[in-house]
Design an enzyme around this catalytic site. Sequence first.
Site, mmCIF file in Angstrom:
data_model
loop_
_atom_site.group_PDB
_atom_site.id
_atom_site.type_symbol
_atom_site.label_atom_id
_atom_site.label_comp_id
_atom_site.label_asym_id
_atom_site.label_seq_id
_atom_site.Cartn_x
_atom_site.Cartn_y
_atom_site.Cartn_z
ATOM 1 N N ASP A 107 24.472 79.566 1.945
ATOM 2 C CA ASP A 107 23.561 79.095 2.982
ATOM 3 C C ASP A 107 22.291 79.947 2.889
ATOM 4 O OD1 ASP A 107 22.708 77.802 5.307
ATOM 5 O OD2 ASP A 107 23.850 79.071 6.635
ATOM 6 N N VAL A 157 28.578 71.836 7.834
ATOM 7 C CA VAL A 157 29.665 71.013 7.304
ATOM 8 C C VAL A 157 31.004 71.739 7.445
ATOM 9 C CG1 VAL A 157 28.175 69.773 5.697
ATOM 10 C CG2 VAL A 157 29.297 71.870 4.936
ATOM 11 N N ARG A 169 39.608 73.631 8.209
ATOM 12 C CA ARG A 169 39.703 74.075 6.810
ATOM 13 C C ARG A 169 40.647 73.189 6.000
ATOM 14 N NH1 ARG A 169 37.336 79.210 6.377
ATOM 15 N NH2 ARG A 169 37.636 80.639 8.104
#
Length: 187
Positions: A107, A157, A169
């Site tokens: 990120d 996301v 997960r």
Amino acid sequence: MTMDQDQDMARVLFTSEQIQARIREMGQAISRDYADVDDLLLVGVLKGCVLFMSDLIRAIPRKVALDFIAISSYGQSTQTSGVVRMLKDLEIDISGRHILIVEDIIDSGLTLAYLRSLLLRRNPASLKICTLLSKPSRREADVLVDYTGFDIPNEFVVGYGLDFAEHYRNLSYIGVLKPEVYEQGAD
Ligand code: IMP
Ligand code: MG
């Protein structure tokens, strides 16, 4: 409260089939690039890497060793804090070894920049980076990524290892959460 995770998704970004097809290609590229290296060590960044790691190693039909490291940069929020903490160190001595870091998502890049400099100080023979997902528009730290599964837009996301407050997960696909799920927080 519902236990049905699918209902919390605004949309599916990558299906299980799309993810598996891309991982097969990544496995082939890695196998080719490391054909002359005999001590490849994959270093997974917990916990987000677990599903990706388990599928990726099966797409690399050669001898590999595995180790895991856990670092954290996000509390329960969806924004990076820039503060990185080591939660679990490697067990294997990486000096002189060929290392491939396996990440779920890059990120800001701050986590990976920290991890990369930490591992380079241990004198590996080489150090490359493999990530399933990348958000290039969010980058704050300049990190060279050697293998990227998918570039994605700036959206939060979940699924296929990626969590929101430790949930989602275990989804086989990657999806975008409905905004009301963040606003409520996770229960
Ligand atoms: P960075 O330091 O900003 O690159 O953040 C990297 C870590 O933040 C990843 O390893 C994830 O654990 C988490 N992260 C970043 N974006 C997302 C996302 O969209 N969904 C879930 N986790 C994310
Ligand atoms: Mg992570």
